[in-house]
Scaffold this motif. Structure first.
Motif: not given
Length: 414
Positions: A34-35, A69-71, A211-216, A220-222
């Motif tokens: 997701p996301h 990133k790795t995923a 660039i991978f931005t952090p999850y909000n 994260l819930e999803d």
DNA sequence: TGTCCACTGGAAGGGAGGGCTT
DNA sequence: AAGCCCTCCCTTCCAGTGGACA
């Protein structure tokens, strides 16, 4: 009544997990991320040229830990392996983690051996000159003659440890091959690590940047919902629990790995308690457990002399004082060393060890001037002294210091 | 204002240990 | 196997420093 075996009671308690609990472990690769659709698409867009048997651009992927990133790369790798059957292209993706494969030799050896099937011909762990490993690897890839994509995970660690030599060698390997092509995907936590690269290596390695931005918290819930569906029995984890896990992880810079770990440990705690559902208090218990495990691991892996310093600070707090200066710690430290028959280090070195532990967050140290009475560091523990003392004393060499007390500022009492 | 304390923290270098190279 | 080289951990040396005190 006597139980049939030691496991019976625990077996009767049952489990809250489904058979696929591995979905809550860090190395699990789900069918759906997701996301991260746009990142996957961008990567596919760059790498699709490989399926047309042309060399794709080199890529550098940045992002903090747990941003997927790795995923994403492993996901694309899996899809690539499926797609190459469809389009009949000769492309290989080889994933290397630079935390373990961290020298030019081992990287070239790993790549070379990937193309050598006969065990007798494999390149040995050590012993060959580097240029021989290089030429054999080059020859084997060239005979195969396809598009090779090398994924270097945690490439920043490689560069800080062994410099950019290996990256240069990989670029050289690509340019010296006649039939085959080689592209590099570098994955890094550190945005600044390219500063350490030679400008020519940098420009060629970073043809494409992602660039991978952090999850909000909502994202994260999803992710947690998705994983919980696979790994945990229905009705065990409510939405409130997921929200709390996500919120805690979002506060700690949106690390999905931490969020998933938090959920898994919460379920494990609930299961051990015999509870049928995970409750919010289980999440907070899990959070404390993870934090304590982390700290305790940090202390356990410290060099012996740092542990003695921590003990000196713990003894000081136990005696009712809250801070020590460098000179005072050093006195107590020397006495403790004498007590266990060990040679002590110099004060200069101790000063460095104090700074290192300050960086690790185990102690708080700040430089303070006492005017006429000198200028020194003032040091205190950042953690409860009882915990620190308990963990430090687990070290075999320090066990015998268990009954030591501090009599005055610098005197020990046994 | 100058002195002086108790260090801080940079620099240089020794030596042990491990890996690469010949 | 031996030499070379690098890294890590540590010591030695020393200039520099903030601020209380005379």
């Amino acid at each position: 009544m006597r139980e049939a075996n030691i496991f019976e009671r625990h077996m009767r308690r049952g489990t809250l997990f489904k058979p696929r609990r591995e979905a809550l472990y860090p190395d699990y690769l789900p069918d759906y991320l997701p996301h991260r659709e746009s990142e996957i698409d961008k990567l596919a867009e760059i790498l699709v040229t490989a399926l047309r048997d042309e060399k794709p651009s080199n890529i550098l992927i940045y992002g903090k830990t747990g941003t997927g990133k790795t995923a994403v790369v492993r996901y694309v790798e899996r899809e690539m392996k499926r797609a190459r059957e469809v389009y009949d292209s000769s492309v290989e993706m080889l994933y290397l983690n630079c935390e373990t494969v961290d020298t030019p030799y081992s990287i070239l050896q790993n790549i070379g051996n990937y193309f050598i099937e006969n065990w007798n011909e494999k390149i040995p762990f050590t012993g060959w000159p580097l240029d021989k490993v290089f030429s054999v690897t080059q020859e084997k890839i060239d005979i195969w003659g396809g598009i090779l994509i090398i994924v270097l995970d945690e490439v920043d660690k490689l560069v800080t440890k062994s410099g950019d030599d290996i990256l240069y060698q990989l670029l050289l390997l690509d340019s010296e091959m006649k039939n085959a092509n080689l592209s590099v995907i570098g994955i890094s936590n550190e945005l600044k690590f390219t500063d350490l690269l030679d400008p020519r290596v940098r420009s060629r390695l970073t043809q494409e940047k992602l660039i991978f931005t952090p999850y909000n918290a909502y994202q994260l819930e999803d992710i947690l919902q998705e994983r919980a569906k696979i790994a945990v029995k229905d009705g065990v984890v409510g939405e409130d629990v997921i929200s709390v896990c996500a919120a805690i992880a979002a506060q700690e810079h949106g690390d999905a790995r931490r969020a998933i770990e938090l959920l898994r440990i919460s379920v494990e705690i609930a299961e051990r308690e015999g509870s049928e559902k995970v409750e919010i208090r289980h999440v907070y218990q899990a959070k404390n457990k993870i934090e304590m495990d982390c700290v305790s691991e940090a202390i356990k892996t410290l060099p012996l002399h740092s542990k003695i310093l921590l003990l000196a600070l713990a003894l000081n707090e136990e005696a009712g004082r809250n801070y020590l200066t460098t000179g005072e710690i050093y006195e107590i430290y020397r006495n403790l060393c004498k007590r266990i028959g060990m040679t002590h280090l110099t004060q200069r070195r101790i000063s460095d060890l104090i700074s290192e532990m300050d960086m690790l967050g185990l102690i708080n140290a700040s430089v303070k001037s006492f005017g006429r009475y000198g200028r020194t560091k003032v040091v205190e523990l950042a953690l409860p002294y009882i915990e620190v003392k308990k963990i430090v004393l687990q070290d075999e060499l320090l066990e015998e210091l268990g009954n030591v007390k501090l009599q005055s500022q610098r005197k020990l009492f046994f």
